[in-house]
Each structure stands twice: as structure tokens, then as C-alpha cells.
Scaffold this active site. Structure first.
Site, PDB file in Angstrom:
ATOM      1  CG  HIS A  53      16.759  -1.210  25.254  1.00 38.11           C
ATOM      2  ND1 HIS A  53      15.963  -0.103  25.359  1.00 38.11           N
ATOM      3  CD2 HIS A  53      17.976  -0.753  24.864  1.00 38.11           C
ATOM      4  CE1 HIS A  53      16.649   0.979  25.041  1.00 38.11           C
ATOM      5  NE2 HIS A  53      17.880   0.610  24.734  1.00 38.11           N
ATOM      6  CD  GLN A  78      21.850  -0.543  23.136  1.00 33.67           C
ATOM      7  OE1 GLN A  78      20.737  -0.351  22.679  1.00 33.67           O
ATOM      8  NE2 GLN A  78      22.460   0.358  23.900  1.00 33.67           N
ATOM      9  CG  ASP A 113      20.278   3.949  22.625  1.00 29.50           C
ATOM     10  OD1 ASP A 113      19.883   3.927  21.447  1.00 29.50           O
ATOM     11  OD2 ASP A 113      20.431   2.922  23.316  1.00 29.50           O
ATOM     12  CG  HIS A 148      -6.275   9.426 -18.746  1.00 24.97           C
ATOM     13  ND1 HIS A 148      -7.358   8.780 -18.215  1.00 24.97           N
ATOM     14  CD2 HIS A 148      -5.356   9.529 -17.731  1.00 24.97           C
ATOM     15  CE1 HIS A 148      -7.121   8.489 -16.944  1.00 24.97           C
ATOM     16  NE2 HIS A 148      -5.910   8.940 -16.623  1.00 24.97           N
ATOM     17  CD  GLU A 205      16.994  -0.330  17.145  1.00 21.78           C
ATOM     18  OE1 GLU A 205      16.395   0.705  17.479  1.00 21.78           O
ATOM     19  OE2 GLU A 205      16.977  -1.380  17.837  1.00 21.78           O
ATOM     20  CG  HIS A 206      21.347   0.127  17.893  1.00 24.64           C
ATOM     21  ND1 HIS A 206      20.371  -0.500  18.623  1.00 24.64           N
ATOM     22  CD2 HIS A 206      21.038   1.443  17.882  1.00 24.64           C
ATOM     23  CE1 HIS A 206      19.502   0.398  19.052  1.00 24.64           C
ATOM     24  NE2 HIS A 206      19.878   1.588  18.609  1.00 24.64           N
TER      25      HIS A 206
END
Length: 435
Positions: A253, A250, A352, A412, A318-319
Site C-alpha cells: 500500500h 498489505q 479490501d 433552569h 487496522e487489519h
């Protein structure tokens, strides 16, 4: 108490970088809003060395991209998209319209309505990340969105054939070869040649994520999906090679992708750090992965599984890949994560690329309050009501009138009072400004 064997960059330095990104994005979006296509074209030349009169790909260009791929490549893309579609359809089946009579004569309900138009960003500057087309376009199609457009940057000076094929096979209505802030800005703000959308989705680098943040409100967004983050939770039941492989898998990336190891085993922690260094001598993407590991990699040792849960929820990654003797313990106790990958037989790469869960996930601790992209993100849950009888209208009206006057909203209250007069006869008390 958790202790660090390795820390990432100082928080102040990261904040300084974020401030620079914010300023850059703000200026570029203002330029796109003011000058439209002209600004988009200049930005494409500046950032991607890519110049066209019109950035939408023609049917002939799309077919040419398809023709460049091997039959096996196309079959693999179709397989991945079928997994995403299948899971999205099951998710949609969990959403249902409802209508219920909550009181005699009072009917309330909601409908799940697809967003009309969606812009899907597919990152592809460094790598042709065709999987992002599956995750956004296929899921939007399952939701029922009427217009789905896609933007992906050129790859090595031309539209990336695999990305174009994935966008087309997923069902995109308009495909643009356009990247970065200029793509996100054009889809949200609109230009002379690109009609604006109602919602932006898809991951991207820090600049794309910041552009989505600044455009939120003008359009809807899926979530803040910036640079990839991964957290490995492991104990002595796994080895250093698999931990290091999954961290670097990862980290490649981008240079600002956090990769964190959380473990109860100092032996595993130190062995993993050594294995990372070994793998960085042979990994083809080591230049990027090493920068990410050096600046954003962390190794944290905890005393117990309970403490690992606390640390993992603090990190809100995230993961989160769990490789322990009891992965389900973390499924049952963790609350802050984008997606969980339970046990060594699965991994983030499966998510992914192909297994079917969506890979567009929350980053920068936004997992504290949102999940990832799914079919429900493309749906608006809209309520409605109807009152079937005079008696029901008068009964609700009496409560409403008094509550409105308690707040000081005479107008109202009069909306309720007129219905009390028409439907309730003379025996229903209601509030007036004199009360």
C-alpha cells in the site's frame, strides 16, 4: 514475555515525520480557506500535475470512462458493490427508531437520521483504488444521505476510468477528479465551485488523514484512516509462505504501512522473515513493500495465545488476520482492532475489495475507541421527548426544579416552576432561589 525478532522505526522518528505532515496540512488548508478555487487549482498542478478550469467531471466524461472498461470489469464492480450494499442493508436493519413510555405520561424516543451531505475521498495516486468508492458511496446511499460527492486524484494524467465507473455505479451525485489535501479541504471548506459537505469519509495517505483530523469539528469525519496497517496472528498450523504473502500484500500500500507478525512459533517467525526476502525479489510492487517492511515491519514472538491477545490489543491494528488452530479464541477475547479475518481461507484482500465488510478502518491505535466505517456512521441518532399529561409534567417538574437549584441554576429551575404552577396546582412543592 513478548520478544522482538524485528522492530520498526524508532517512535521519535515517526513523531518527527508526523509533525512535518501537520505543519504542511495546516498551511495548505489555510490557503484553501483564503483563496478557494484558485488555491485548489494551484495545488492540483503542484502535487498531481493536473490542471482544469473545473474539476467536476461531466456526464460525457463519466460515460467515456465507462466505455473504456470491459463488460467483465463492469460486472465485477457491480458484484463487489452488491456485496457491500447487502451487508450495509443488514447493518441498517439492526438500527431502529424507538419510542417508549418510560413513566406514566412521559414518552422518550430517538430517530436515526441520515447526514444530509457527504464527501467521499477515494485514494488513487499510486493505484486506482476503486474499492474505496464502494465502501463509502454505496454505504452512504444505503444510509439515505441526500447529497454524496466524491473526489479521486488523476491516475497517470487523467481520471482513472475504473474509479470513475465505481463512483458512478455506486450512485455519487457529483464526481470530481481532485486528490490529496486540496480535495479534502475543498469538500469540507467549500470553494466557489464546490459546495461544502457536512461529513468527510474515506481512507488516504498521511496527509489526507491529517487533513481530516484538522477539519474535524468543522465537519464530521468517519474516523482517522491513515496508512494501511496489518497484523498477522499465526501459529504452527500455517506456513511461512502464506504469512509472508499476507504481510507483503498489505505492505505494498505504501512505504509507511506497518506489517506485523505475531506468533508463538519462533520457527515460523524466522521462516516467514526468510520468505519475505524471497518474495521481495519477485513481487512487482517490491520497491514499496520493501520500504514498508524495512521501516515498519515487526516480528514478535509470544509464549501463549493469552500473551498474543495482550500484544494484539496493545498494537490495535487496522487489519488483524488470525491463522491459528482456534481463530475464534481471538474473536472472543480481542477488543482493539479494525476488522478481524478469521482463518486462512479468508484474508485482508477479500475485505479490501469484495467480500462486503467495509475496508475503511481505524489506524494509529484509534481502534481502541472506534470501529470502522459502516452505515451507522452516516446516521445521527437524535432523541426527542413529549409529556402527555399535566400530572406527568408536574411530577418531573418538581424533581427538575430541586435538582436545578442544587446546581445553582435558577433560570433552569424556573423553566420547571412555571410548569408546576400551570399544571401541578398548589400541592406540588418546588424550589426557589430563597430555598
Amino acid at each position: 514475555m513478548a520478544r522482538f525478532l524485528k522492530r520498526g522505526r524508532d517512535a521519535d522518528a515517526v513523531a518527527e515525520d508526523d509533525a512535518k505532515v501537520r505543519a504542511t496540512v495546516e498551511n495548505i488548508l489555510a490557503d484553501i480557506k483564503a483563496r478557494g478555487d484558485a488555491a485548489v487549482r494551484e495545488l492540483s498542478i503542484r502535487f498531481d500535475k493536473w490542471d482544469r478550469q473545473h474539476f467536476r467531471l461531466s456526464e460525457a466524461e463519466i460515460q467515456a470512462c465507462l466505455d473504456q472498461l470491459k463488460p467483465r470489469d463492469l460486472a465485477d464492480i457491480r458484484f463487489a458493490q452488491e456485496q457491500v450494499r447487502n451487508f450495509a442493508e443488514h447493518q441498517k436493519a439492526a438500527l431502529r427508531d424507538i419510542e417508549v413510555e418510560t413513566l406514566p405520561g412521559v414518552v422518550l424516543g430517538h430517530r436515526n437520521i441520515p447526514v444530509n451531505s457527504v464527501g467521499c475521498y477515494v485514494p488513487g495516486g499510486k493505484y486506482p483504488l476503486l474499492a474505496s468508492a464502494h465502501m463509502s458511496v454505496v454505504t452512504a446511499k444505503v444510509a439515505g444521505c441526500k447529497r454524496i460527492i466524491t473526489c479521486a486524484p488523476p491516475f497517470e494524467g487523467r481520471p482513472a476510468p475504473a474509479i470513475v465507473a465505481a463512483q458512478h455505479l455506486a450512485g455519487a451525485d457529483e464526481i470530481y477528479c481532485l486528490g490529496g489535501i486540496q480535495a479534502v479541504g475543498a469538500m469540507a471548506l467549500g470553494t466557489e465551485s464546490i459546495a461544502p459537505v457536512d461529513m468527510l469519509v474515506g481512507p488516504g495517505n498521511a496527509f489526507v488523514a491529517e487533513a481530516k483530523r484538522q477539519l474535524y469539528g468543522r465537519v464530521g469525519i468517519d474516523l482517522f484512516a491513515g496508512p494501511t496497517e496489518t497484523l498477522i496472528i499465526a501459529d504452527e498450523t500455517v506456513d511461512a509462505e502464506i504469512c509472508a504473502t499476507d504481510l507483503l500484500g498489505q505492505a505494498e500500500h505504501g512505504p509507511n504501512s506497518p506489517a506485523v507478525l505475531l506468533t508463538t512459533s519462533e520457527k515460523l517467525a524466522r521462516a516467514t522473515m526468510a520468505e519475505v526476502e524471497r518474495l521481495l525479489t519477485i513481487l512487482p510492487t517490491a520497491a514499496i513493500a520493501r520500504k514498508a517492511w524495512e521501516d515498519y515491519g515487526e516480528v514478535i514472538i509470544c509464549d501463549s495465545e493469552d500473551e498474543m491477545v495482550i500484544e494484539a490489543d496493545r498494537i490495535a491494528s487496522e487489519h488483524v488476520q488470525v491463522m491459528t488452530r482456534d481463530p475464534d479464541y481471538f474473536l472472543q477475547h480481542m477488543t482493539n482492532y479494525g476488522a478481524l479475518f478469521l482463518g486462512p481461507r479468508t484474508n485482508v484482500s477479500y475485505g479490501d475489495k469484495v467480500i462486503g465488510t467495509n475496508h475503511t478502518l481505524p489506524t494509529k491505535k484509534s481502534a481502541r475507541y472506534t470501529g470502522g466505517l459502516w452505515v451507522g456512521k452516516f446516521m445521527k441518532t437524535c432523541t426527542y421527548q413529549r409529556v402527555l399529561t399535566d400530572e406527568a409534567s408536574a411530577m418531573i417538574g418538581a424533581y427538575c426544579s430541586r435538582l436545578c437549584m442544587l446546581e445553582g441554576f435558577a433560570g433552569h429551575a424556573e423553566q420547571a416552576n412555571i410548569r408546576l404552577r400551570r399544571y401541578g396546582g398548589r400541592n406540588i412543592p418546588y424550589a426557589t432561589a430563597a430555598d
